[in-house]
Design an enzyme around this catalytic site. Structure first.
Site, PDB file in Angstrom:
ATOM      1  CE1 TYR A   1       2.462 -19.358 -33.605  1.00  0.00           C
ATOM      2  CE2 TYR A   1       1.827 -18.796 -35.846  1.00  0.00           C
ATOM      3  CZ  TYR A   1       2.041 -18.423 -34.525  1.00  0.00           C
ATOM      4  OH  TYR A   1       1.823 -17.118 -34.132  1.00  0.00           O
ATOM      5  NE  ARG A   2      -1.515 -18.641 -30.249  1.00  0.00           N
ATOM      6  CZ  ARG A   2      -1.153 -17.483 -29.711  1.00  0.00           C
ATOM      7  NH1 ARG A   2      -0.225 -16.764 -30.305  1.00  0.00           N
ATOM      8  NH2 ARG A   2      -1.691 -17.056 -28.590  1.00  0.00           N
TER       9      ARG A   2
ATOM     10  CE1 TYR B   1      -4.339 -18.237 -33.235  1.00  0.00           C
ATOM     11  CE2 TYR B   1      -4.030 -16.378 -31.757  1.00  0.00           C
ATOM     12  CZ  TYR B   1      -3.713 -17.048 -32.922  1.00  0.00           C
ATOM     13  OH  TYR B   1      -2.779 -16.513 -33.776  1.00  0.00           O
TER      14      TYR B   1
END
Length: 528
Positions: A466-467, A91
């Site tokens: 969501y991410r 991420y």
């Protein structure tokens, strides 16, 4: 990595900020060499790590030092990018969204401040990792279990604040946060909930507040810097039983969801149920070249051979029950009967009682592990991964619709399909894992284009992530388009009110302060 300055910050001002910060944290904890900047880059970056470069890093050791650094950042108009431990692999790790930002590394703030066995909670600082908290609980012989994500190398609070998910009854990590202390963008300090009253013993026990409840306003957020928080823990169960089914065909995921989700919603199943596809097991058995050494996605005929050779289903369902043995047996009987309506093969059964050996990779029993990171070696070379992670309603129709869509898009790019669904109740998180060799420029470009396509086509169908990786925060926020992007407009109004200088994490999750609004389109999405 060479120095990249933040926009609107001169070399003289940047140096002055670092000199002043050294007076707060000590010169050894201001890190501004080329090697330091490399250490805070995205080790899995899909492309050059200089797309999201840190200007420097500062590592405070206390909330007082955090407050002082935030005040200095306002004085010098120098943006900060807070990280708990910087292990947000896939991420963006520790890299900032805005180039040249100073990474505020909270890893030195690593104390377990409180552990309460009777009320099953702890109070921790952001630098406490899953292994740290697990070992602390073991040393204290506390009858408590963690919930851990697949990769437990990172921060407990960092994972919860990024909406991380685990696989026990306490698997929605953000929901288990209770009572937060945060430094605001002007250096002020606040506590949420009952903690807003000095010395209130219910600070980490009551999940709401008097008036608005702001705990989750600090999750995936640039409205403040969390310096400690309460976290609810699972009481150690009297016994546990795991049931494991191998699910034969790809489309069987539909009936699996329709069977399990109602039992999860009713409370009969209380864990988050993780359902990986076959490739999730194969990545732990070796590298891709050991099973298929030709370019392009592994063909379906070879997939079928691998499933037979390794005695795998296309999907695997591993359900775990916790508690009194009689209750566990009764619950298991209901679930086995429900599954038997579509699959006659009985599940494997694995009982656990206190004192029994627990395997070191047992994430459904709260044992932290970094073994799943082995997936990054699947392709070979300097391996890395990103996850495309939309949320869908937990019905077979929605899950099949999303699975077929992402599977086709991934197949169109000639990439191996590795998906999983985690049933959290009324919703299912769908993670599509994209693995690549960072040194293969052609492959990286393909992955970036694939990621763009997944976001765009999934949004057309009405689903959103969501991410996401920091390079796609703006495209994903763009998909939240109701009423002229009212969510983003609201977030930016609040951001500008609290942080007029745009100091804390500008651009995080697509929320940009007015001071840096011109940066929104830079280093965003598939364009390199």
């Amino acid at each position: 990595m060479k120095l990249h300055l933040p926009p609107r910050v001169s070399p003289k001002t940047f140096d002055a900020m670092l000199t002043a910060a050294a007076g707060v944290v000590g010169k050894d904890w201001v890190m501004a060499s080329d090697a330091d900047r490399d250490a805070y880059s995205d080790v899995y970056a899909p492309g050059s790590s200089e797309e999201w470069p840190a200007g420097a890093a500062i590592a405070p050791a206390s909330v007082e030092e955090v407050r002082a650094i935030v005040r200095l950042a306002n004085e010098h108009k120098t943006p900060l990018w807070p990280v708990s431990r910087g292990k947000n692999l896939g991420y963006g790790t520790a890299a900032p969204r805005l180039q040249g930002s100073i990474v505020l590394d909270l890893g030195r703030m690593n104390k377990v401040l409180e552990l309460d066995s009777a009320l099953a909670y702890c109070v921790i600082e952001p630098g406490v990792g899953f292994f740290d908290l697990y070992e602390h609980i073991q040393r204290e012989k506390a009858p408590l279990w963690l919930s851990v994500p697949g990769n437990a190398w990172g921060s407990v609070l960092g994972n919860a604040l990024e909406h991380g998910i685990g696989y026990t009854s306490y698997g929605l990590h953000a929901r288990n946060l209770c009572g937060i202390e945060a430094v605001l963008p002007d250096g002020d300090l606040m506590r949420t909930g009952m903690g807003a009253m000095t010395n209130n013993p219910a600070f980490h026990l009551f999940p709401m507040s008097y008036g608005p409840t702001f705990d989750l306003a600090f999750s995936q957020s640039n409205l403040g810097i969390v310096t400690k928080a309460g976290l609810w823990l699972q009481p150690a169960p009297e016994t546990s039983l795991e049931l494991v089914w191998d699910i034969p065909a790809v489309d069987d995921i539909g009936w699996v969801i329709d069977t399990i989700a109602p039992l999860k919603i009713s409370g009969l199943i209380d864990q988050n149920v993780f359902i990986p596809s076959w490739l999730g097991k194969m990545v732990l058995k070796g590298q891709r070249k050991d099973f298929w050494d030709k370019p392009g996605a592994i063909p379906e005929a070879r997939v079928e051979e691998l499933l037979k050779e390794h005695k795998l289903g296309y999907w695997q369902v591993a359900l775990r029950f916790y508690g009194d043995e009689g209750v566990v047996k009764a619950k298991a009987a209901v679930v086995k009967a429900a599954m038997e309506r579509n699959l006659k093969t009985p599940p494997a059964e694995h009982w656990w009682h206190p004192g029994d050996y627990i395997h070191g990779v047992e994430i459904t029993m709260g044992i932290p592990s970094a073994v799943p990171l082995q997936m990054s070696d699947w392709i070979g070379g300097r391996g890395a991964h990103m996850g495309f992670s939309p949320v869908v309603p937990a019905t077979g129709k929605h899950v099949l619709d999303q699975m077929h869509r992402s599977r086709k898009i991934i197949a169109d790019f000639d990439v191996d399909f590795y998906a999983s669904f985690t049933i959290g109740g009324r919703f299912a998180n769908n993670v599509n894992m994209l693995m690549y060799d960072r040194d293969n420029a052609e492959e990286v470009v393909k992955m970036r284009r694939l990621f763009d396509a997944l976001i765009t086509e999934t949004a057309k169908a009405g689903y959103a992530e969501y991410r996401t990786h920091l390079g796609w925060m703006d495209p994903v926020m763009d998909t939240f388009d109701f009423n002229g992007h009212a969510l983003r407009r609201f977030g930016e109004k609040v951001k500008n009110a609290l942080d007029p200088n745009g100091i804390v994490a500008p651009g995080k999750q697509g929320i940009w302060p007015a001071a840096y609004a011109a940066q929104r389109a830079k280093n965003s999405g598939g364009k390199a």
